[in-house]
Design an enzyme around this catalytic site. Structure first.
Site, PDB file in Angstrom:
ATOM      1  N   ALA A 195      -1.476 -23.683  19.021  1.00  0.00           N
ATOM      2  CA  ALA A 195      -1.200 -24.949  19.699  1.00  0.00           C
ATOM      3  C   ALA A 195      -2.471 -25.541  20.309  1.00  0.00           C
ATOM      4  O   ALA A 195      -2.417 -26.563  20.984  1.00  0.00           O
ATOM      5  CB  ALA A 195      -0.156 -24.737  20.793  1.00  0.00           C
ATOM      6  N   SER A 196      -3.603 -24.895  20.072  1.00  0.00           N
ATOM      7  CA  SER A 196      -4.860 -25.364  20.674  1.00  0.00           C
ATOM      8  C   SER A 196      -5.384 -26.593  19.946  1.00  0.00           C
ATOM      9  O   SER A 196      -4.923 -26.945  18.858  1.00  0.00           O
ATOM     10  CB  SER A 196      -5.907 -24.252  20.585  1.00  0.00           C
ATOM     11  OG  SER A 196      -6.285 -24.061  19.237  1.00  0.00           O
ATOM     12  N   THR A 197      -6.392 -27.211  20.567  1.00  0.00           N
ATOM     13  CA  THR A 197      -7.061 -28.352  19.926  1.00  0.00           C
ATOM     14  C   THR A 197      -7.557 -27.947  18.541  1.00  0.00           C
ATOM     15  O   THR A 197      -7.283 -28.612  17.542  1.00  0.00           O
ATOM     16  CB  THR A 197      -8.257 -28.793  20.796  1.00  0.00           C
ATOM     17  OG1 THR A 197      -7.758 -29.137  22.087  1.00  0.00           O
ATOM     18  CG2 THR A 197      -8.977 -29.980  20.193  1.00  0.00           C
ATOM     19  N   GLY A 237      -6.894 -25.075  16.750  1.00  0.00           N
ATOM     20  CA  GLY A 237      -5.883 -24.480  15.869  1.00  0.00           C
ATOM     21  C   GLY A 237      -5.002 -25.525  15.217  1.00  0.00           C
ATOM     22  O   GLY A 237      -4.734 -25.461  14.010  1.00  0.00           O
ATOM     23  N   ASP A 274       1.495 -19.005  19.239  1.00  0.00           N
ATOM     24  CA  ASP A 274       0.956 -19.351  20.559  1.00  0.00           C
ATOM     25  C   ASP A 274       1.936 -18.923  21.640  1.00  0.00           C
ATOM     26  O   ASP A 274       3.154 -18.886  21.397  1.00  0.00           O
ATOM     27  CB  ASP A 274       0.712 -20.872  20.640  1.00  0.00           C
ATOM     28  CG  ASP A 274      -0.388 -21.243  21.623  1.00  0.00           C
ATOM     29  OD1 ASP A 274      -1.466 -21.693  21.189  1.00  0.00           O
ATOM     30  OD2 ASP A 274      -0.178 -21.068  22.859  1.00  0.00           O
ATOM     31  N   ASN A 283     -12.071 -14.744  28.365  1.00  0.00           N
ATOM     32  CA  ASN A 283     -11.318 -14.530  27.117  1.00  0.00           C
ATOM     33  C   ASN A 283     -11.141 -13.059  26.734  1.00  0.00           C
ATOM     34  O   ASN A 283     -10.367 -12.749  25.820  1.00  0.00           O
ATOM     35  CB  ASN A 283     -11.989 -15.306  25.962  1.00  0.00           C
ATOM     36  CG  ASN A 283     -11.804 -16.814  26.132  1.00  0.00           C
ATOM     37  OD1 ASN A 283     -10.869 -17.238  26.817  1.00  0.00           O
ATOM     38  ND2 ASN A 283     -12.674 -17.607  25.545  1.00  0.00           N
ATOM     39  N   THR A 340     -12.821 -18.345  18.734  1.00  0.00           N
ATOM     40  CA  THR A 340     -12.955 -18.374  20.196  1.00  0.00           C
ATOM     41  C   THR A 340     -14.332 -17.851  20.625  1.00  0.00           C
ATOM     42  O   THR A 340     -14.816 -16.845  20.101  1.00  0.00           O
ATOM     43  CB  THR A 340     -11.839 -17.505  20.822  1.00  0.00           C
ATOM     44  OG1 THR A 340     -10.584 -18.042  20.411  1.00  0.00           O
ATOM     45  CG2 THR A 340     -11.918 -17.486  22.335  1.00  0.00           C
ATOM     46  N   ASN A 341     -14.926 -18.544  21.583  1.00  0.00           N
ATOM     47  CA  ASN A 341     -16.257 -18.172  22.092  1.00  0.00           C
ATOM     48  C   ASN A 341     -16.171 -17.134  23.198  1.00  0.00           C
ATOM     49  O   ASN A 341     -15.176 -17.061  23.908  1.00  0.00           O
ATOM     50  CB  ASN A 341     -16.946 -19.439  22.632  1.00  0.00           C
ATOM     51  CG  ASN A 341     -17.570 -20.244  21.507  1.00  0.00           C
ATOM     52  OD1 ASN A 341     -18.282 -19.690  20.676  1.00  0.00           O
ATOM     53  ND2 ASN A 341     -17.299 -21.542  21.491  1.00  0.00           N
ATOM     54  N   HIS A 395     -24.120 -17.387  17.715  1.00  0.00           N
ATOM     55  CA  HIS A 395     -23.507 -18.714  17.836  1.00  0.00           C
ATOM     56  C   HIS A 395     -23.742 -19.145  19.277  1.00  0.00           C
ATOM     57  O   HIS A 395     -22.909 -18.936  20.156  1.00  0.00           O
ATOM     58  CB  HIS A 395     -22.006 -18.639  17.522  1.00  0.00           C
ATOM     59  CG  HIS A 395     -21.309 -19.959  17.658  1.00  0.00           C
ATOM     60  ND1 HIS A 395     -21.608 -21.057  16.893  1.00  0.00           N
ATOM     61  CD2 HIS A 395     -20.316 -20.363  18.490  1.00  0.00           C
ATOM     62  CE1 HIS A 395     -20.843 -22.066  17.233  1.00  0.00           C
ATOM     63  NE2 HIS A 395     -20.050 -21.672  18.211  1.00  0.00           N
TER      64      HIS A 395
HETATM   65  N1  LIG Z   1     -16.822 -21.185  17.022  1.00  0.00           N
HETATM   66  C1  LIG Z   1     -16.869 -22.516  17.132  1.00  0.00           C
HETATM   67  O1  LIG Z   1     -17.647 -23.196  16.449  1.00  0.00           O
HETATM   68  C2  LIG Z   1     -15.983 -23.213  18.089  1.00  0.00           C
HETATM   69  C3  LIG Z   1     -15.309 -22.493  19.025  1.00  0.00           C
HETATM   70  N2  LIG Z   1     -14.478 -23.120  19.918  1.00  0.00           N
HETATM   71  C4  LIG Z   1     -13.801 -22.236  20.842  1.00  0.00           C
HETATM   72  O2  LIG Z   1     -12.421 -22.163  20.462  1.00  0.00           O
HETATM   73  C5  LIG Z   1     -11.652 -21.766  21.607  1.00  0.00           C
HETATM   74  C6  LIG Z   1     -10.415 -22.619  21.693  1.00  0.00           C
HETATM   75  O3  LIG Z   1     -10.781 -23.946  21.997  1.00  0.00           O
HETATM   76  P1  LIG Z   1      -9.646 -25.068  22.081  1.00  0.00           P
HETATM   77  O4  LIG Z   1      -9.024 -25.248  20.755  1.00  0.00           O
HETATM   78  O5  LIG Z   1     -10.269 -26.227  22.741  1.00  0.00           O
HETATM   79  O6  LIG Z   1      -8.607 -24.340  23.066  1.00  0.00           O
HETATM   80  P2  LIG Z   1      -7.353 -24.940  23.862  1.00  0.00           P
HETATM   81  O7  LIG Z   1      -7.635 -24.801  25.321  1.00  0.00           O
HETATM   82  O8  LIG Z   1      -6.976 -26.263  23.305  1.00  0.00           O
HETATM   83  O9  LIG Z   1      -6.174 -23.921  23.465  1.00  0.00           O
HETATM   84  C7  LIG Z   1      -6.165 -22.546  23.733  1.00  0.00           C
HETATM   85  C8  LIG Z   1      -4.788 -22.046  23.261  1.00  0.00           C
HETATM   86  O10 LIG Z   1      -4.737 -20.625  23.361  1.00  0.00           O
HETATM   87  C9  LIG Z   1      -3.397 -20.296  23.685  1.00  0.00           C
HETATM   88  N3  LIG Z   1      -3.329 -18.900  24.161  1.00  0.00           N
HETATM   89  C10 LIG Z   1      -3.856 -18.358  25.294  1.00  0.00           C
HETATM   90  N4  LIG Z   1      -3.603 -17.028  25.342  1.00  0.00           N
HETATM   91  C11 LIG Z   1      -2.916 -16.720  24.207  1.00  0.00           C
HETATM   92  C12 LIG Z   1      -2.391 -15.505  23.666  1.00  0.00           C
HETATM   93  N5  LIG Z   1      -2.509 -14.336  24.317  1.00  0.00           N
HETATM   94  N6  LIG Z   1      -1.770 -15.549  22.453  1.00  0.00           N
HETATM   95  C13 LIG Z   1      -1.625 -16.712  21.793  1.00  0.00           C
HETATM   96  N7  LIG Z   1      -2.108 -17.906  22.261  1.00  0.00           N
HETATM   97  C14 LIG Z   1      -2.740 -17.900  23.447  1.00  0.00           C
HETATM   98  C15 LIG Z   1      -3.017 -21.342  24.734  1.00  0.00           C
HETATM   99  O11 LIG Z   1      -1.631 -21.446  24.926  1.00  0.00           O
HETATM  100  C16 LIG Z   1      -3.627 -22.604  24.085  1.00  0.00           C
HETATM  101  O12 LIG Z   1      -2.706 -23.237  23.225  1.00  0.00           O
HETATM  102  C17 LIG Z   1     -12.609 -21.849  22.796  1.00  0.00           C
HETATM  103  O13 LIG Z   1     -13.088 -20.550  23.067  1.00  0.00           O
HETATM  104  C18 LIG Z   1     -13.749 -22.720  22.266  1.00  0.00           C
HETATM  105  O14 LIG Z   1     -14.988 -22.486  22.900  1.00  0.00           O
HETATM  106  C19 LIG Z   1     -14.253 -24.453  19.895  1.00  0.00           C
HETATM  107  C20 LIG Z   1     -14.910 -25.226  18.967  1.00  0.00           C
HETATM  108  C21 LIG Z   1     -15.828 -24.671  18.019  1.00  0.00           C
HETATM  109  O1  LIG Z   2     -18.773 -24.469  22.591  1.00  0.00           O
HETATM  110  C1  LIG Z   2     -17.892 -25.212  22.167  1.00  0.00           C
HETATM  111  O2  LIG Z   2     -17.053 -25.788  22.893  1.00  0.00           O
HETATM  112  C2  LIG Z   2     -17.738 -25.484  20.737  1.00  0.00           C
HETATM  113  C3  LIG Z   2     -18.603 -24.702  19.832  1.00  0.00           C
HETATM  114  O3  LIG Z   2     -18.821 -23.514  19.926  1.00  0.00           O
HETATM  115  C4  LIG Z   2     -19.187 -25.466  18.738  1.00  0.00           C
HETATM  116  O4  LIG Z   2     -18.736 -26.589  18.499  1.00  0.00           O
HETATM  117  O5  LIG Z   2     -20.124 -24.958  18.110  1.00  0.00           O
END
Ligand SMILES: NC(=O)C1=CN([C@@H]2O[C@H](COP(=O)(O)OP(=O)(O)OC[C@H]3O[C@@H](n4cnc5c(N)ncnc54)[C@H](O)[C@@H]3O)[C@@H](O)[C@H]2O)C=CC1
Ligand SMILES: O=C([O-])CC(=O)C(=O)O
Length: 336
Positions: A9-11, A13, A33, A110, A133-134, A188
């Protein structure tokens, strides 16, 4: 193929689910979720979007071949029996988490979610797990330690850097960024390592002497946070991330299909993902982004390239940064 997105349900996901519906319409998707209502709502909305994708001019996938989009809770995971898991669950970000330290600051928030989800995953057979997830390098290693599945199952998504560096190099070289290949190894985060020694445009090596390595790296590091400052922490780089995650899933599918598409895609070169190392590049007991080929089990092969001296030095600095955090959190192999 069936993909379970934990944190569905995340942005990120939900945007991955939408992108898969458009670009990989045969894939079944489960949005897993703890927020059951939001997961249900995204699943319904994306499944309605799939109606338009499949009925647009030129489309050929129809009826029973179209993948399903459903919601689920973490308790359902064992019954879902996915072929690939995307881990995107995270604790809420503070409103001011828009600077370059934001990824590292997520580690302590996290870790407990990783522990909970590892418990949810324990009943499953080893399955490729793509961690978004970061901070991904630490969390990939933590999942590997907790689950004890073969290390080839563990992948960390760092592919957005490849699109960002292509943007920087394309401007510098006066070519379209989509024709630029420049793998990005290391962390990363702050210690990302541009592998300019292997940069190519349209398959030809790039003359790198005139390029400003530091300026290129600064652009790559700043741009996601410049974006987050304008859009807010709830809107991290959802478009590039979902496109890149979808590319990884399609590569796994292609790598699992004999005689199918080239899993490396149009440019025909391997891309880098974070995975636990066991001697590759001289490192062990940590995860870093390295060039990989993929198949249905996850990492099929890690390529060990000859790196330029400064690239190898920077990779060692990245390893130190990850190791320091793994020591601090008492990860497996680092117990005092
Ligand atoms: N590697 C990359 O390039 C990128 C990584 N990210 C990372 O992705 C992660 C998520 O970002 P968003 O989508 O903005 O998050 P978000 O804040 O929109 O959503 C997080 C979701 O996790 C769910 N959640 C929490 N605990 C849970 C559990 N135990 N089981 C199942 N669901 C659970 C919440 O209900 C929520 O829906 C962050 O750590 C962000 O930094 C974001 C963009 C790029
Ligand atoms: O840090 C963030 O929120 C997102 C991220 O890792 C990326 O876009 O590379």
């Amino acid at each position: 193929m069936h993909v379970a997105i934990i944190g569905g349900a995340s942005t990120i996901g939900s945007t991955v689910a939408y992108t898969l519906a458009g670009l990989a319409p045969t894939v079944d998707v489960s949005l897993v979720d703890i927020n059951e209502g939001a997961a249900w709502a995204h699943a319904k909305d994306v499944s309605h979007a799939s109606y338009h994708f499949s009925n647009a001019p030129g489309e050929t996938v129809s009826g029973d071949d179209i993948g399903t989009v459903q919601s689920a809770t973490p308790d359902d995971l064992a019954d879902l029996d996915p072929d690939l898991i995307v881990f995107n669950a995270a604790a809420p970000q503070p409103e001011d988490a828009t600077d370059r330290g934001a990824r590292d600051a997520e580690l302590d928030r996290n870790l407990s979610i990783v522990e909970d989800v590892a418990e949810d995953l324990r009943p499953l057979d080893p399955t490729p797990l793509l961690v978004v997830t970061n901070p991904i390098d630490r969390l990939v290693y933590q999942f590997y330690s907790l689950l004890e599945w073969p290390r080839r199952c563990f992948l960390g998504y760092s592919l957005s850097e490849t699109a960002r560096v292509a943007d920087a190099l394309g401007s510098e070289l006066g070519v379209h960024p989509n024709d630029v290949y420049c793998p990005m190894m290391g962390e990363h985060g702050e210690h990302v390592v541009p592998i300019l020694s292997r940069a190519r445009v349209g398959g030809d090596a790039v003359a790198t002497d005139d390029l400003d390595r530091d300026e290129i790296r600064e652009y790559v590091l700043d741009i996601p946070f410049d974006i987050a400052k304008e859009r807010g922490v709830d809107e991290t780089s959802r478009w590039v991330t979902s496109a890149g995650v979808t590319r990884v899933i399609r590569s796994v599918m292609a790598g699992s299909t004999a005689g199918g598409d080239d899993p490396r895609g149009r440019l025909g070169e391997p891309f880098c993902l974070s995975t636990p190392l066991d001697g590759e590049y001289g490192f062990e007991d940590l995860a870093l982004s390295v060039p990989v080929d993929l198949d249905e089990g996850g990492v099929d092969e890690i390529h060990e390239w000859d790196l330029a001296a400064e690239e190898a030095d920077e990779l060692a600095v990245a390893a130190d940064a990850v190791r320091t955090d793994l020591e601090r959190i008492g990860a497996k192999g680092y117990d005092s």
